[in-house]
Every structure is written in C-alpha cells, then in structure tokens.
Design an enzyme around this catalytic site. Sequence first.
Site, PDB file in Angstrom:
ATOM      1  N   PHE A 130      50.535  47.606 -31.871  1.00 52.06           N
ATOM      2  CA  PHE A 130      50.973  46.410 -31.269  1.00 52.06           C
ATOM      3  C   PHE A 130      52.546  46.437 -30.729  1.00 52.06           C
ATOM      4  CE2 PHE A 130      53.036  42.154 -31.862  1.00 52.06           C
ATOM      5  CZ  PHE A 130      52.625  41.605 -30.631  1.00 52.06           C
ATOM      6  N   GLN A 131      52.874  46.414 -29.823  1.00 52.99           N
ATOM      7  CA  GLN A 131      54.196  46.338 -29.020  1.00 52.99           C
ATOM      8  C   GLN A 131      54.705  47.792 -29.371  1.00 52.99           C
ATOM      9  OE1 GLN A 131      56.601  43.180 -30.919  1.00 52.99           O
ATOM     10  NE2 GLN A 131      55.904  42.033 -28.977  1.00 52.99           N
ATOM     11  N   MET A 491      71.228  40.493   2.691  1.00 46.72           N
ATOM     12  CA  MET A 491      71.410  41.571   3.204  1.00 46.72           C
ATOM     13  C   MET A 491      69.889  42.474   3.600  1.00 46.72           C
ATOM     14  SD  MET A 491      73.377  44.063   3.526  1.00 46.72           S
ATOM     15  CE  MET A 491      74.664  44.459   2.659  1.00 46.72           C
TER      16      MET A 491
END
Lengths: 579, 170
Positions: A130-131, A491
């Site tokens: 996880f993560q 731009m």
Amino acid sequence: MSVNVKHQEAQMIGGELPKEKLQGSDVFIQSLQNEGVEMIFGYPGGAVLPIYDALYKNPIPHILARHEQGAIHAAEGYARVSGKTGVVIATSGPGATNLVTGIADAMMDSLPLVVFTGQVASAVIGTDAFQEADIVGITQPITKHNYQVKKVEDLPRIIHEAFHIASTGRPGPVLVDIPKNISNEVFTKSEIKVKDLNLPGYQPTTSPNFLQIQKVAQALQKAQKPLILAGAGILHGKASKEFVEFVEATGVPVTNTLLGLGTIPGDHPQFLGMAGMHGTYTANMAICEADLLINIGARFDDRLTGNLEHFAPNASVVHIDIDPAEIGKNVETAIPIVADAKEALQALQKLEIGQLSIDKWNKHLNEMKENYPLQYKRKSEKMLPQEVIELVHRHTKGDAVVTTDVGQHQMWAAQFYRFNDADNWVTSGGLGTMGFGFPAAIGAQMAKPDKTVVSFTGDGGFQMTLQELSLLQESQLPVKIIILNNQCLGMVRQWQQTFYEERYSESLLPSQPDFVKLAEAYDIEGYKVENYEDADKLFEKVFSSNRPALIDCRVEQMENVYPMVAPGKGLHEMIGVKG
Amino acid sequence: MKRVITTTVINQSGVLNRVTGLLMKRQFNIESITVGHTEQAGISKMTFVVHVEDQRKLEQLLKQLQKQIDVLKVNDITDKAIVTRELALIKVLSPPGVRSEITSIIEPFRATVIDMSKNVITVQVTGDPEKIEAFIDLLRPYGIKELTRTGATAFVRENQKAPAQQLSIL
Ligand SMILES: Cc1ncc(C[n+]2csc(CCOP(=O)(O)OP(=O)(O)O)c2C)c(N)n1
C-alpha cells in the site's frame, strides 16, 4: 514497533540501561538541526508518521502546504532567494510522486534541495505494498543524486552527504527515501554528528586553471567586439558583485539569460537586455556580431541560442562553468574553464586587464539599444500586461522579489521589471513549470519576511496550485498575487495565432472562477481592476499594506510577446522588432 | 564510431541502473555492458561498448558518466593498447555426420565443447569480440540453436606505445 521493543530488551539484558533511546526519526530531526535547517516544507502521511511525531516533540518550523507540489515549489522559492538548501518532506507513494515536477524543475534550474520521502517498510519493498512507489527509480534521472536508507545507522551520514551534494558544485536536488521501519528503529551508535565526508567520486573543481584565465585576458585584449553572456551560475556562486566590478573595469557589454537576470542591474549602461527567444534585438544582434563571447555560468539552452547553426557565427567562445559536462555540450568552445564563477572572476580581476578600446563597438550597440527598444502600444481601453508590470515596478521602487509562473506574463516580467538584484528574481526557466510561481512566492517571502514579494501569474497557471491560498492566509505573509488575466493560455494562444493560423485549440479560458470571491473564500483581500488608472490607485493602497492580496488584472487578450525568434530560426531572424 | 569505455564505480545498490539510465536518457546506443568486482572490495568495474556519432558526443558521454557521484573513474580506452575478452556459449546442431567437421572448426579457435547430446553440442569460446564474431559466422551454416554472449570486458596493456588522446577539458 516490535523491532523497537526487542532492541530495548536486548539492551536491558546486556545489563546497561541506555541513557536515551533514540529512534531513526529522532536521529533524522537532529541531523537536520546539525545541518542548520531553519524550516521544512512538507505534507504528512502514513510512511512519515514517525518523522512527524518526532517533529512534534522536537520542532523545526514546518510549513504545511496544501499539496506536495506546492510544498516543493515553495522550497524552491525559499532556496532561490535565501541561497540556502530547501528541505521537503512527503510521504511514500502519491506523496512522493506529487513531488516529481518540483524535483525535475529544481534539477533543470540547479536549485539546492534535499527531499525526504517516506517509503513502505523495508520488508515489503518490491511487493506493491500500500502506497509503495519506486521513487528512487522514478527520480534517478531528475536528481543530482538519490539514496534509499538501508540501515538506521547510515541515516546521519546520508543526510550529511545529501546536504553537501545538493549545495556544492552545481547545486541540485538530492532525494533521500526512508523506509518506515528505519524511522522506528533504535539507533545504536553513540554519535549522530558526522565529522567527515567520504565521497571520492564527487570532487567539484572550483578553482580555474590559471593558464586558461590568462588566455581569456589575451583574447579580451585582442577582441574588437567582445560580449559577456551572464547566466545563473553567477548568482549560484554569489558572484554578482565581482561580476559587475569586472564588467565595469573592462567596459565589456553584457547580456543575460532568463535565469541570469539581475546579476547586473537592469538599468546598467553596459546591459543590453536579455538574449534569446524573447530577448532584446540588441542583445541577440550583439551575439551574432560578437567576435568574442564569454559565457559565465550559462548552459547555452536552446531558448537562448535559437538555431545553433546560426549562433554566434563570428565569435570565439569562452565558457566558464562549474559543471564540465555543460562545456562543449551545445556550442563549440575555444577556451573552456571549469570553475566556480566567483573564483574565475577574481582570477580575471587579478590580471588587471583595464578598460578595453572597444568604444566603436559599444557606440554601435548603444545606437541599436536606442533604435530598437522593447516597446508596446495600447490600442484600446484595455490595459496591457506590460503596463501592469511597469506599474508594479514603480510602486515597488524596482526592489521587490518577483516570482512568475510560465507563459507570456513570465516573458513580460523578464523584459520589463528591470531587476536590480539576482535574488529578486524567481522563475521556472529550464522546465517551464506552470504552477511554480505562486507557491515559490510564499517560499521566497518566508526567506525574506521584510521584502515586498510579488507573484505575477497567468490566469491559467495560477489555477494549477491555487490551493496554496490557504497556506498564504494561514501564514499571513504579505505576498501580492498579480494575475495578468487575459482569459486564455496566452503563450499557447500566441503560438497558435502565429504558427497555426489562429486555430485556438483548447487555449481560451472563457469560463473562470471569480478570482476576487476565490480570494475572499480564503479570507484574503481580493480586487479586480480593468484599467490603468484604477490599477495605479489600487497598487498605491495594496503595496503600502502588509497583508496578502490578490489582484485580478484584466488585460488585453490578444497582446503578444515580442520581439521573438521563431523556433528553428537563428537569433538574427527576430520577428516583431519595432524600430 | 565504436568506443570501449571503462568506469570504476562504488558498488552501491542502484549504480548499474544509474549508469545505464544515464546512457538511455542521453540517447547513447549501448552494444554491450559488463560489470563485475575488482581487486578492491566495494569497487566494481563496468565495461561498455557504445556507438557514438562524433567526438563531441563522446566527450559528453564521458563527462556525464564522470558526473555521477558513485563513479570514480571513466576511461575511453579504445585508442590505447588493450586486451579485450568476451565469452560466448553456442549450441550448434551437430548430428553425427557433421560432428567431426565442426570439431575441426572448433580447434583453431581454441574453443571447447562443454556439453553434448545426441544432435546438439554446446561450445564455449573466449576471445576478443571480432574473433567470436568470426567463430559464430563459421558455425552458423550448421544451425545455431541458441547463443549467448557476455559482452566485452577489457584491460589496458601495461606497455603503451604512444600517449593516448586527451580531452579538450583540462
Ligand atoms: C505544467 C505545464 N503544462 C503546460 C504547459 C504549456 N504552457 C506553456 S505557457 C502556457 C500558457 C500559460 O497560460 P497562463 O498561465 O494563462 O499565462 P499567460 O501565457 O496567459 O501569461 C501553457 C499551457 C506548461 N508550461 N506547464
């Protein structure tokens, strides 16, 4: 935690009670204190909970951004303006990946950062936990160096090395990935302070080769049309003073890169303006005509050189850079010098070259400067963005710290603010990162609480990191946000107008938030102005207040940045030069 | 042009990744790469064979490699007197009828047969990459079933005739 307990038990059994059991996270905080860190920019999460807990007990001021990207751009602004190393903390996985843009930005613009990321526990690295994200792998090409900590005992050494590498030689970001268990483990060594460095593969050269310096002096004495191109290497080397002394002692004219602006005051008589894609006609023609081009601390970026085939066709090139890999990378160099800018300039000054006899060349350039100044012309009631920048210049007496985002407003700020000091200019040059400018302004203001800090931004880019209004409100720093609102991605729109026959594909922003209400939602003063006179009056009020403010300046939509070197063209082929 | 480059590196985790990643990022074309320990603990040596367009590209490559914190030394040894060695393992179809013919090719190359089955023999050959190339070409008509090469590793000879070319940067 179980590791922790076992360790303690082991030590108890050994008969001796440890004086004070330090965990990796405590060692982390103390190591930062040993490096003199005065503030941290960050965002918490699971993998850095032990670190945040240690921070709670033993605080170093922590700036809680509202997005990791905001934290790292703020750290960049802080680093740029203070000359110190910016420190960032984020959690593993999404926290770490949210930093990627900022890391790449700092790498391109050589900003010293040390970035700490939490990581999943060592035992589960590589299991798609996880993560978990392989942030060391992800950031390997966009960091000066990176580490993953394998043993808690290595933490002080790695942190010390990281600060050393980030801030010396050519500065840059260094990432240190800390698995969660390392933060929890008990540190068994008695000493945290690291006394010496052992980095045999990292020995930046700072002193110039004397023979090469002599060659530069000789080349200068022979040259009829010498020119200096001054880049950010001068400000990183804190050498602006030595630089201006050298320039004045010899009379050589000077041009700047975008990032080098301010290394010589914008109104200095020997300054020709910025060179490159949106540089001045005079600066670009000077590069074309010069017979000797001395590059100090610039990397000959393509936005500066235009088509390399036509770049400085008559010049013999001297390149002074602390990074040997930049020399000869894009432009053939006759006299290469690997050195720190300050040391090189001091060595040059010692040779007492004296005023060169280049009156004819300087007269020629001065005539060009007079005949082809940067200019703009209002065609309707609508105010022009350039006018707003000049107005801000007047109200801040030309001495504000100016940050920009990326786009037209950035180029106009570069052209019209006329910087008096390199530390007053913060912009994303190499990576051109929209979303950079506003958080960078907050970081810059943290570094210099007493300065006026202005964040010029576009209505597009501001929306990329505007969540930091919350941080601004909370810190009550008096940053002034000036949105040059042209209701488009200016731009992009300009390029579509010029190179794609006005097919404005996805570049107009007719539907926008009410920026005034948005500011008010964060309890920040918000204003909208639509004409020059009102802007003038409002700036009078806003710039004498020490509260933050957001000003939505409605400017002409169709105004373009000129002059311009079209992509693929040489510097001699500028369009939009008004004579 | 083909260049043989050696680098001495600190044997940190990730150093191989860092070096090959760098070559990829800068668009260099690697023909082979070998890595292994040296006589010093914690120090490894990498040998690459790369193709570069010109002198400027080559100089960039050497400087970018040198810039890596874990890289201690970079050498372009192409123009020096060097010994280069590579090992190849080749499985060749060799039914009894042609086996002796194949053996007669193996001998002059001082290759050795290291495994054998009814219709296939496995040959090991070492030498500089050109010799291996030539050997493979000779075996190809018999039918190569499988082939693997280690890539080149190299040393500079103790006695050098002429001083090698210097880079323009001091
Ligand atoms: C993160 C990111 N995405 C896209 C771009 C491409 N880009 C460059 S300038 C620009 C337009 C910026 O518009 P705005 O912020 O309104 O500023 P203006 O040009 O109008 O001053 C865009 C989209 C970029 N530089 N950065």
